[in-house]
Write an enzyme that holds these catalytic residues in place. Sequence first.
Site, short mmCIF file in Angstrom:
data_model
loop_
_atom_site.label_atom_id
_atom_site.label_comp_id
_atom_site.label_asym_id
_atom_site.label_seq_id
_atom_site.Cartn_x
_atom_site.Cartn_y
_atom_site.Cartn_z
N SER A 165 0.86 -1.20 0.00
CA SER A 165 0.00 0.00 0.00
C SER A 165 0.89 1.24 0.00
O SER A 165 2.02 1.20 0.49
CB SER A 165 -0.86 0.01 1.26
OG SER A 165 -1.53 1.24 1.39
N TYR A 178 -1.51 -0.39 10.38
CA TYR A 178 -1.58 -0.76 8.95
C TYR A 178 -0.30 -0.35 8.22
O TYR A 178 0.29 -1.13 7.48
CB TYR A 178 -2.80 -0.08 8.33
CG TYR A 178 -3.07 -0.44 6.89
CD1 TYR A 178 -3.52 -1.70 6.54
CD2 TYR A 178 -2.87 0.49 5.87
CE1 TYR A 178 -3.78 -2.03 5.22
CE2 TYR A 178 -3.13 0.17 4.55
CZ TYR A 178 -3.59 -1.09 4.22
OH TYR A 178 -3.85 -1.42 2.91
P1 NDP Z 1 -11.10 -6.51 0.42
O1 NDP Z 1 -11.56 -6.37 1.83
O2 NDP Z 1 -12.09 -6.46 -0.67
O3 NDP Z 1 -10.28 -7.86 0.24
C1 NDP Z 1 -9.51 -8.40 1.26
C2 NDP Z 1 -9.32 -9.87 0.98
O4 NDP Z 1 -8.47 -10.42 2.00
C3 NDP Z 1 -10.63 -10.63 0.99
O5 NDP Z 1 -10.64 -11.55 -0.07
C4 NDP Z 1 -10.61 -11.35 2.33
O6 NDP Z 1 -11.26 -12.60 2.22
C5 NDP Z 1 -9.10 -11.57 2.52
N1 NDP Z 1 -8.78 -11.74 3.93
C6 NDP Z 1 -8.78 -10.82 4.92
N2 NDP Z 1 -8.43 -11.40 6.08
C7 NDP Z 1 -8.23 -12.71 5.82
C8 NDP Z 1 -7.87 -13.83 6.60
N3 NDP Z 1 -7.64 -13.75 7.92
N4 NDP Z 1 -7.74 -15.03 6.00
C9 NDP Z 1 -7.97 -15.16 4.67
N5 NDP Z 1 -8.32 -14.14 3.87
C10 NDP Z 1 -8.44 -12.93 4.44
O7 NDP Z 1 -10.00 -5.39 0.25
P2 NDP Z 1 -8.92 -5.10 -0.91
O8 NDP Z 1 -9.21 -5.89 -2.11
O9 NDP Z 1 -8.83 -3.65 -1.02
O10 NDP Z 1 -7.59 -5.61 -0.21
C11 NDP Z 1 -6.62 -6.41 -0.86
C12 NDP Z 1 -5.23 -5.91 -0.53
O11 NDP Z 1 -5.04 -4.62 -1.08
C13 NDP Z 1 -4.94 -5.78 0.97
O12 NDP Z 1 -3.68 -6.31 1.27
C14 NDP Z 1 -4.94 -4.28 1.19
O13 NDP Z 1 -4.14 -3.89 2.28
C15 NDP Z 1 -4.41 -3.79 -0.14
N6 NDP Z 1 -4.70 -2.38 -0.42
C16 NDP Z 1 -6.00 -1.95 -0.64
C17 NDP Z 1 -6.25 -0.63 -0.88
C18 NDP Z 1 -7.62 -0.10 -1.12
O14 NDP Z 1 -7.79 1.13 -1.15
N7 NDP Z 1 -8.63 -0.92 -1.30
C19 NDP Z 1 -5.16 0.36 -0.91
C20 NDP Z 1 -3.86 -0.19 -0.69
C21 NDP Z 1 -3.65 -1.51 -0.45
P3 NDP Z 1 -12.40 -13.13 3.22
O15 NDP Z 1 -13.19 -11.95 3.67
O16 NDP Z 1 -13.15 -14.11 2.37
O17 NDP Z 1 -11.64 -13.79 4.32
#
Ligand code: NDP
Length: 284
Positions: A165, A178
Site C-alpha cells: 500500500s 496498517y
Molecule cells: P477486500 O476487503 O475487498 O479484500 C480483502 C481480501 O483479503 C478478501 O478476499 C478477504 O477474504 C481476505 N482476507 C482478509 N483477512 C483474511 C484472513 N484472515 N484469511 C484469509 N483471507 C483474508 O480489500 P482489498 O481488495 O482492497 O484488499 C486487498 C489488498 O489490497 C490488501 O492487502 C490491502 O491492504 C491492499 N490495499 C488496498 C487498498 C484499497 O484502497 N482498497 C489500498 C492499498 C492496499 P475473506 O473476507 O473471504 O476472508
Amino acid sequence: GESVDIASAVAYLASDQASFYSRVESSYLIITGSSSGIGAATALLLAKSGANVVITGRNADNVSKICEECTKLSPKGVKALPVVADVTKEADLDRLLDTTIKTFGKLDILVNNSGIGSFSQISDAEYLKTQRSVFDTNLNSVIYLTHKSIQYLEKTKGNIINISSIAGIQSGKGMSGYAMSKAALDMFTKCIAVDLGSKGIRVNSVNPGAVRTNIMRDMPVPDEQRKGMWDAMGSKYPVGRCGEGVDIANAVAYLASAQASFVTGTILVADGGHLAANVNLGFD
Ligand code: NDP
C-alpha cells in the site's frame, strides 16, 4: 547501441515470449484474498488470459462465486480451484499449498494479497489487539506462505507479488498499525528479492492508492459523508478518480509476466498520482 542489442530484441520479439502477458497465460497461481476486491479482480483478469487460479479467503460463498466467474472467463473453461482458508492460521496455509500442489502439480506465481485495514491510535484501548491482528494478516501470513512456497517456485523459476500500500510509504493519523505492516512488507519484498535471485525467483510489490473495495468500509468517515466518499477522494487525485480492482490487477499481471523478466525487488506504486501530489485523504 551495438548491433548485438538489436539482434537480441529482434530474437525476443520473434519468440513466443513476446506474446501479450506471456507466461501468465498458462501459469498456475495462488492469489490470497481472491474472494473479493483487488484479489478477485486479479484472479478474473488472469483467468481470462488463460491462467489456472486458486481462489481463497474465509468467506466460502464468495470463494465459490469468484471460482465460477473465473471458469466462465477462462478461454478453455479451466476450472478455478477453491480453497477456503484463514491466512492467520498456519494449518490453513499448509492446506492451501498442499491442495494447490496436489491439484495443479506446480506453482508458478504467488500473489500475497489478503489484508485488513485498521484505523487505531496508539492511545486507544484496543490498539495492541488491533495491531497484532493486522500484523498477523498483512505480514506474518505472507512471510509464512512465502517461506513454504520457495521449494515449488524454485522448480518453476516462478515469482512472487506482494500487495502492499502507499500507506507503507506515507504516514498518516491513526494509520500506524496498517502502515507499519505494509512498510515491513515492502522491506521483506526487497530483501527476499535479493535472497531468492540466485534461485531464479523474482519478488515484487504493487502499492495501491485508494481502490474501491470493502477494505475501505471501516474508514472513520462520518455516515453523512459516506455516500459521496469515493468521488470526494477521487477528486483529490491527479487522475480525478479512485482506483478500481482491475487497475491493480493490470499491474500484477505485468509483474507476473515474462515481460517483467528483469524486474525484481521493485515497489510498483499504482495510486492515480496520490504520492506524487502528496494527497491527504483526511481520515481522522
Ligand atoms: P477486500 O476487503 O475487498 O479484500 C480483502 C481480501 O483479503 C478478501 O478476499 C478477504 O477474504 C481476505 N482476507 C482478509 N483477512 C483474511 C484472513 N484472515 N484469511 C484469509 N483471507 C483474508 O480489500 P482489498 O481488495 O482492497 O484488499 C486487498 C489488498 O489490497 C490488501 O492487502 C490491502 O491492504 C491492499 N490495499 C488496498 C487498498 C484499497 O484502497 N482498497 C489500498 C492499498 C492496499 P475473506 O473476507 O473471504 O476472508
